[in-house]
Enzyme design. Structure first.
Site, PDB file in Angstrom:
ATOM      1  CE1 TYR A   1      -3.069  -3.100   0.997  1.00 33.02           C
ATOM      2  CE2 TYR A   1      -4.523  -1.196   0.867  1.00 33.02           C
ATOM      3  CZ  TYR A   1      -4.339  -2.567   0.877  1.00 33.02           C
ATOM      4  OH  TYR A   1      -5.434  -3.392   0.772  1.00 33.02           O
TER       5      TYR A   1
ATOM      6  CE  LYS B   1       3.699 -18.041  -0.479  1.00 30.74           C
ATOM      7  NZ  LYS B   1       3.206 -19.407  -0.239  1.00 30.74           N
TER       8      LYS B   1
ATOM      9  CG  ASP C   1       0.251 -20.459   1.118  1.00 26.75           C
ATOM     10  OD1 ASP C   1       0.814 -20.203   2.205  1.00 26.75           O
ATOM     11  OD2 ASP C   1       0.801 -21.132   0.220  1.00 26.75           O
TER      12      ASP C   1
ATOM     13  CG  ASP D   1      -7.433  -5.646   2.058  1.00 27.93           C
ATOM     14  OD1 ASP D   1      -8.412  -5.180   2.679  1.00 27.93           O
ATOM     15  OD2 ASP D   1      -7.432  -5.844   0.833  1.00 27.93           O
TER      16      ASP D   1
ATOM     17  CG  ASP E   1     -12.669  -8.666   3.090  1.00 23.69           C
ATOM     18  OD1 ASP E   1     -12.468  -7.777   3.948  1.00 23.69           O
ATOM     19  OD2 ASP E   1     -13.135  -8.409   1.961  1.00 23.69           O
TER      20      ASP E   1
HETATM   21  C1  IPM Z   1     -10.048  -2.195   4.013  1.00 23.69           C
HETATM   22  C2  IPM Z   1     -10.417  -1.822   2.596  1.00 23.69           C
HETATM   23  C3  IPM Z   1      -9.397  -0.826   2.064  1.00 23.69           C
HETATM   24  C4  IPM Z   1      -8.052  -1.514   2.069  1.00 23.69           C
HETATM   25  C5  IPM Z   1      -9.731  -0.258   0.678  1.00 23.69           C
HETATM   26  C6  IPM Z   1     -11.065   0.446   0.673  1.00 23.69           C
HETATM   27  C7  IPM Z   1      -8.640   0.659   0.144  1.00 23.69           C
HETATM   28  O1  IPM Z   1     -10.508  -2.962   1.809  1.00 23.69           O
HETATM   29  O2  IPM Z   1      -9.993  -1.299   4.867  1.00 23.69           O
HETATM   30  O3  IPM Z   1      -9.839  -3.369   4.275  1.00 23.69           O
HETATM   31  O4  IPM Z   1      -7.692  -2.216   1.116  1.00 23.69           O
HETATM   32  O5  IPM Z   1      -7.323  -1.346   3.048  1.00 23.69           O
HETATM   33 MG    MG Z   2     -10.332  -4.773   2.898  1.00 24.86          MG
END
Ligand code: IPM
Ligand code: MG
Length: 355
Positions: free
Chosen positions: A137, A188, A220, A244, A248
Site C-alpha cells: 500500500y 509469505k 496461504d 486486508d 475479509d
Molecule cells: C479495508 C479496505 C481498504 C483496504 C480499501 C477500501 C482501500 O478494503 O480497509 O480493508 O484495502 O485497506
Molecule cells: Mg479490505
C-alpha cells in the site's frame, strides 16, 4: 465530565446510514456513562467529490488532526475513478496520521452466525494486527510504455525495520493481556524474500516477551487454518495486503461483513474507527444495511478513548441480542437499519439499568 472531539465521515453508499445509527447508540451510552462526544460531521465522499471536485481539503484535514478520534462509515462508489476517493480519504488518513496498526478483532458471538461446521464461540476469538502504512500500500508504483503492447507495470512492497518492529511489538503487547498469550506471524517469506525482515524482527521482539508463545503460518496456509482450525489463532500480526485479505475471510468466519469492525490506530494519537464492510451502493439510503459493524466500530473507539465500561456494554448488548435471537442476524435486510439500532439501544438501557 470527559469530553472527546470526534470527526465523523459517513462517506459513500450505506456509510451514512450505518454511521447515523452508530451515533445514536453512542449518544445513549455517553449519556449513561457520563461523558460527551463532540461530533463534527464532514460531508466527504463520492457525492461531495462529484459536486465540488473536493476530496479532503487541507483545512478539514488539519481540524481532524486535532481531534481525539475519527469515525468513518464506508468509502467506495463506482461513479468515481477506481481508488481515487479511497486513497484521498482512507489511505490519506492512515498514512498522514501514521495509523500504523489496523486492529481487526474476529470474534464469534453466536454459533449460528458461523459458516464453519462444528465451530463454537470458543473456537473463534482472535485479533488480527494488520500493518497499516507500508507493504503493497506504500503507493510506489509506475507504468512504462502505457497503453502499448509491451506495457510494464510495477508496484513495490516496502518494509522498514522500524515499521515492522512497531507493529509486531503492538501485537505482543496485546497478546500479553489475553488469556492465551500467543502471537502468530503470518507472512509469505518463502516467496516474498523481503519479508525475511519480518521473520528476523519477529524473533528479536519475541525474545523480549518470554511469557508470550509464538507461532508462524505462511499466508496461504493461514487462510486454510482460519477455516479449518480457527481456534489455533489468538493474536496474529501480518503485512498490510495479507491483513486486508485475511480479515475479509475472518469477517465471514465471525458472521459476515455486517459485524466486523476495525481500528486504525497510532497509540496515543488521533485514531480512526470504521466497519470493515464496504459501501454497498445499491443499498444506500434504503434503510436495510445492518448497523452492527458500525456499532462495534463505535465500541472499539470508546475502548480506545478509555471509556472501557461503555465500550463493553455496547459489545455485550450486541452479543446478547444475537445469542437470544432477538437480533436475527447481521445481514442486509435481516432488520431495518433503525430497528437494529433501536434493539441495541434498548438492550444497552436494560443492561445498565440492572447495574
Ligand atoms: C479495508 C479496505 C481498504 C483496504 C480499501 C477500501 C482501500 O478494503 O480497509 O480493508 O484495502 O485497506
Ligand atoms: Mg479490505
Amino acid at each position: 465530565m470527559s469530553e472527546y472531539d470526534i470527526a465523523v465521515i459517513g462517506g459513500d453508499g450505506i456509510g451514512p446510514d450505518v454511521t447515523a445509527e452508530a451515533m445514536k447508540v453512542l449518544d445513549v451510552v455517553s449519556e449513561i456513562f457520563g461523558f460527551r462526544l463532540r461530533r463534527t460531521e464532514y460531508p466527504f465522499g463520492t457525492d461531495h467529490y462529484l459536486a465540488t471536485k473536493e476530496i479532503f481539503p487541507d483545512k478539514a484535514f488539519e481540524e481532524v488532526q486535532g481531534m481525539n478520534a475519527i469515525f468513518l462509515g464506508a468509502i467506495g462508489d463506482p461513479r468515481a475513478p477506481v481508488g481515487l476517493i479511497e486513497f484521498g480519504i482512507i489511505a490519506k488518513l492512515r498514512f498522514e496520521l501514521d495509523l500504523f496498526v489496523n486492529l481487526r478483532p474476529i470474534k464469534l458471538y453466536d454459533e449460528r452466525l458461523c459458516p464453519l461446521k462444528g465451530k463454537t464461540v470458543d473456537d473463534v476469538d482472535m485479533i488480527i494486527v494488520r500493518e497499516n502504512t507500508e507493504g503493497a500500500y506504500s503507493g510506489m508504483h509506475g507504468f512504462a510504455h502505457k497503453g502499448q503492447a509491451l506495457e510494464v507495470a510495477t508496484q513495490t512492497m516496502v518494509y522498514t525495520r522500524a515499521g515492522v518492529e512497531r507493529v509486531i511489538r503492538y501485537a505482543f503487547e496485546i497478546a500479553k493481556t489475553r488469556p492465551r498469550k500467543q502471537v502468530t506471524l503470518i507472512d509469505k517469506a518463502n516467496a516474498v524474500r523481503a519479508q525475511d525482515l519480518w521473520t528476523r524482527t519477529f524473533a528479536i521482539v519475541a525474545a523480549e516477551y518470554p511469557d508470550v508463545k509464538t507461532d508462524h503460518a505462511y499466508v496461504d496456509a493461514a487462510c486454510m487454518w482460519m477455516v479449518k482450525n480457527p481456534e489455533w489463532f489468538d493474536v496474529a500480526v501480518t503485512p498490510n495486503l495479507f491483513g486486508d485479505i485475511i480479515t475479509d475471510l475472518g469477517a465471514m468466519v465471525q458472521g459476515g461483513m455486517g459485524i466486523a469492525a476495525s481500528g486504525n490506530i497510532h497509540p496515543g494519537k488521533v485514531s480512526l474507527f470504521e466497519p470493515i464492510h464496504g459501501s454497498a451502493p445499491k443499498y444506500a439510503g434504503k434503510g436495510v444495511a445492518s448497523p452492527v459493524a458500525a456499532v462495534m466500530a463505535g465500541s472499539m473507539m470508546l475502548n480506545y478513548l478509555g471509556e472501557t465500561a461503555a465500550s463493553e456494554v455496547m459489545e455485550k448488548a450486541v452479543a446478547d441480542l444475537l445469542r437470544s435471537g432477538r437480533l436475527k442476524g447481521v445481514g442486509t435486510g435481516d432488520h431495518r437499519t433503525e430497528e437494529a439500532g433501536e434493539l441495541i439501544m434498548s438492550e444497552i438501557k436494560s443492561l445498565t439499568a440492572k447495574v
